[in-house]
Design a protein around this motif. Sequence first.
Motif, mmCIF file in Angstrom:
data_model
loop_
_atom_site.group_PDB
_atom_site.id
_atom_site.type_symbol
_atom_site.label_atom_id
_atom_site.label_comp_id
_atom_site.label_asym_id
_atom_site.label_seq_id
_atom_site.Cartn_x
_atom_site.Cartn_y
_atom_site.Cartn_z
ATOM 1 N N LYS A 217 0.836 -1.206 0.000
ATOM 2 C CA LYS A 217 0.000 0.000 0.000
ATOM 3 C C LYS A 217 0.866 1.249 0.000
ATOM 4 N N LEU A 218 1.898 1.209 0.822
ATOM 5 C CA LEU A 218 2.802 2.351 0.893
ATOM 6 C C LEU A 218 3.453 2.604 -0.466
ATOM 7 N N ARG A 219 3.976 1.547 -1.048
ATOM 8 C CA ARG A 219 4.651 1.693 -2.344
ATOM 9 C C ARG A 219 3.711 2.302 -3.363
ATOM 10 N N GLN A 220 2.471 1.853 -3.314
ATOM 11 C CA GLN A 220 1.475 2.346 -4.253
ATOM 12 C C GLN A 220 1.320 3.853 -4.114
ATOM 13 N N LYS A 221 1.157 4.299 -2.881
ATOM 14 C CA LYS A 221 0.965 5.734 -2.654
ATOM 15 C C LYS A 221 2.235 6.520 -2.956
ATOM 16 N N LEU A 222 3.364 5.933 -2.626
ATOM 17 C CA LEU A 222 4.626 6.608 -2.906
ATOM 18 C C LEU A 222 4.823 6.755 -4.405
ATOM 19 N N LEU A 223 4.496 5.701 -5.115
ATOM 20 C CA LEU A 223 4.680 5.727 -6.568
ATOM 21 C C LEU A 223 3.753 6.745 -7.219
ATOM 22 N N ALA A 224 2.532 6.813 -6.701
ATOM 23 C CA ALA A 224 1.575 7.768 -7.264
ATOM 24 C C ALA A 224 2.039 9.203 -7.043
ATOM 25 N N ALA A 225 2.671 9.452 -5.904
ATOM 26 C CA ALA A 225 3.035 10.820 -5.567
ATOM 27 C C ALA A 225 4.421 11.189 -6.075
ATOM 28 N N SER A 226 5.281 10.208 -6.205
ATOM 29 C CA SER A 226 6.669 10.482 -6.547
ATOM 30 C C SER A 226 7.176 9.416 -7.511
ATOM 31 N N PRO A 227 6.669 9.444 -8.745
ATOM 32 C CA PRO A 227 6.873 8.314 -9.662
ATOM 33 C C PRO A 227 8.327 8.094 -10.076
ATOM 34 N N ASP A 228 9.168 9.107 -9.961
ATOM 35 C CA ASP A 228 10.544 8.955 -10.408
ATOM 36 C C ASP A 228 11.457 8.309 -9.364
ATOM 37 N N TRP A 229 10.899 8.076 -8.198
ATOM 38 C CA TRP A 229 11.735 7.550 -7.128
ATOM 39 C C TRP A 229 11.224 6.212 -6.646
ATOM 40 N N SER A 230 12.158 5.430 -6.112
ATOM 41 C CA SER A 230 11.745 4.226 -5.392
ATOM 42 C C SER A 230 12.305 4.346 -3.985
ATOM 43 N N TYR A 231 11.493 3.975 -3.031
ATOM 44 C CA TYR A 231 11.876 4.228 -1.644
ATOM 45 C C TYR A 231 12.077 2.960 -0.830
ATOM 46 N N ILE A 232 11.233 1.977 -1.027
ATOM 47 C CA ILE A 232 11.292 0.793 -0.180
ATOM 48 C C ILE A 232 11.850 -0.380 -0.977
ATOM 49 N N HIS A 233 12.937 -0.931 -0.501
ATOM 50 C CA HIS A 233 13.609 -2.002 -1.220
ATOM 51 C C HIS A 233 13.465 -3.318 -0.462
ATOM 52 N N THR A 234 13.199 -4.384 -1.201
ATOM 53 C CA THR A 234 13.024 -5.699 -0.590
ATOM 54 C C THR A 234 14.364 -6.404 -0.465
ATOM 55 N N HIS A 235 14.617 -6.964 0.692
ATOM 56 C CA HIS A 235 15.770 -7.845 0.843
ATOM 57 C C HIS A 235 15.232 -9.254 1.046
ATOM 58 N N PHE A 236 15.312 -10.015 0.006
ATOM 59 C CA PHE A 236 14.683 -11.340 -0.033
ATOM 60 C C PHE A 236 15.142 -12.185 1.149
ATOM 61 N N GLY A 237 14.157 -12.746 1.824
ATOM 62 C CA GLY A 237 14.468 -13.641 2.930
ATOM 63 C C GLY A 237 14.773 -12.928 4.226
ATOM 64 N N ILE A 238 14.806 -11.599 4.203
ATOM 65 C CA ILE A 238 15.157 -10.866 5.416
ATOM 66 C C ILE A 238 14.092 -9.837 5.767
ATOM 67 N N GLY A 239 13.953 -8.825 4.945
ATOM 68 C CA GLY A 239 12.996 -7.785 5.288
ATOM 69 C C GLY A 239 13.027 -6.647 4.282
ATOM 70 N N TYR A 240 12.850 -5.435 4.761
ATOM 71 C CA TYR A 240 12.816 -4.283 3.871
ATOM 72 C C TYR A 240 13.828 -3.231 4.312
ATOM 73 N N ARG A 241 14.192 -2.375 3.375
ATOM 74 C CA ARG A 241 15.090 -1.271 3.702
ATOM 75 C C ARG A 241 14.604 -0.020 3.004
ATOM 76 N N PHE A 242 14.609 1.082 3.725
ATOM 77 C CA PHE A 242 14.184 2.342 3.148
ATOM 78 C C PHE A 242 15.389 3.094 2.621
ATOM 79 N N ALA A 243 15.318 3.520 1.382
ATOM 80 C CA ALA A 243 16.397 4.326 0.804
ATOM 81 C C ALA A 243 15.871 4.963 -0.475
ATOM 82 N N PRO A 244 15.762 6.284 -0.492
ATOM 83 C CA PRO A 244 15.259 6.953 -1.688
ATOM 84 C C PRO A 244 16.264 6.840 -2.822
#
Lengths: 275, 275
Positions: A217-244
């Motif tokens: 849901k967050l990614r969806q809203k982030l993408l809608a508001a700031s389409p040129d950026w990605s903020y939340i990155h998946t680390h497979f098997g571990i979790g997530y990391r935030f980095a614009p």
Amino acid sequence: MPEPGAAVTPGPIPAARAQRMRVGIADSDTGFVRTLVKRLPGLAMDPIPVGPFTADTLLSMRLDGLVLDVSVLRQNVWPCLEELAERLPALAVVVCTGPSSVAQRVRGLRLGLDAWISKPCHPEEVVAVLGAVLRRHRRGELVAGDGPVVAGELTIRPDRYQAYVGERSLDLTAREFALLLLMAQNDCVIERAEIYERVWGYAMAHGDRSVDVFVRKLRQKLLAASPDWSYIHTHFGIGYRFAPERSPEALMQPDRPEPLGASNEQQTAAFAALR
Amino acid sequence: MPEPGAAVTPGPIPAARAQRMRVGIADSDTGFVRTLVKRLPGLAMDPIPVGPFTADTLLSMRLDGLVLDVSVLRQNVWPCLEELAERLPALAVVVCTGPSSVAQRVRGLRLGLDAWISKPCHPEEVVAVLGAVLRRHRRGELVAGDGPVVAGELTIRPDRYQAYVGERSLDLTAREFALLLLMAQNDCVIERAEIYERVWGYAMAHGDRSVDVFVRKLRQKLLAASPDWSYIHTHFGIGYRFAPERSPEALMQPDRPEPLGASNEQQTAAFAALR
DNA sequence: GATGTTAGTTTACAACCTGTTCACGTGCAA
DNA sequence: TTGCACGTGAACAGGTTGTAAACTAACATC
């Protein structure tokens, strides 16, 4: 999977800046309870008398701490303490009870209790111990201050429980916001269970996918508001990391210039320093 | 500990965070100190005897916790405790000292102490209290404990479960990373069985070649990212050893200069000090 | 108190990624 | 040379994640 029908109530949304702490008091000594109830409010703690309880009861009370005389537990003291520690690892528990052996106290502390005081004791000391425990408890929750966090095109404002791109609000719900803030304040990989514990306030049941759903849901809203950026990155098997990060395509066509020398680390670090 | 033949499911990826805590012990009772020194290592705590100290001394020791008998402070007990609380709010302090009044204990806890235990007491209880305090203490910082490890051109960042050459990520999977980190943190030859146990978390089945396969994947990614260096060396019949070495050809044509006097040990030590 | 709206949870399924295993080639040691 | 140990590549199965939608509880409004 938790008990069938357990945890139906939505968990508490952690305050962006917690002020008063909610402290449950489970003790049959009414005089003792009354003293605490009188004394705690002056120390930024709200006393909440607690009757017979289960982990779920306490969960719905959204407590930060608990003063407990184990005699109210009747028989199954250890199973109960064990369940508490497992289900509510974030809850600070101070046992204040009658005579006990060293072995019992050690066992309790090992299980997850934060302190064990023997009665008879001076209420003032109980209050002080509780204060010390909650102080340590709180240090973790709000490591970062409540100033705005800037990351990429995003501005996160804890004072408004909302994030913006420019003037435009992302219309985040309370839990979405809590999740975003947690992630943005820590630029390292965070495990799902850890995220859940810190955003929902209690232990994550095995197989629970709430974190994934909210990240989406967050990614969806982030993408809608700031389409040129990605903020939340998946680390497979571990979790997530935030980095614009600017998406590669956006870098090819730099309509808007990239903010110079303003990585996430630098900006959040600057804000942390301000604090 | 699963059945020898089980292990159909992939094992857990060990957390990349530091587990051991550094605990200072400031007490003139050598017997007491000796008991703690003997007992703590088994509970993921490294005991560090502390003599006369100032806040700066403690700071340079990079302690997580401190067990303190205030009698070592001679006179100025309160100013000293106050300074500790102010300068090192993140340090968990457990005072374990002789007879005291309620008022003194309350004052101490208010100042910032995490616990106050009265001697005579059972060392086991001190250990349990310390454990409880540090557990709560640790919950706060989800920042993974270990700082980055630098080896050759490589930078290994436990907080991101990832390794980099410059800014470029090696795109390691969780298990590849765990393997690399383990090897980089021990620059001696490690047997396959031991590697497996520490990365996979359980005993290696006879004939299992997973370690070999992962070493190969690692070497592949390392070579792609840092072609002039070799990092993982095979010891025939024994196991593997991690050591960054420039390849001979690269030494013949020194496009880039070799970092002077910067062995693996030295660099990691430097980073550890930074933390 | 009934009803509609919103937020949050749970479930289902598909796509993807990873770890394991197998097969075979290469190189070391006796 | 022979027997192992190790390197290499690819295929498979199963777990993990992305995604959407149904479902439930809470809230507000009338």
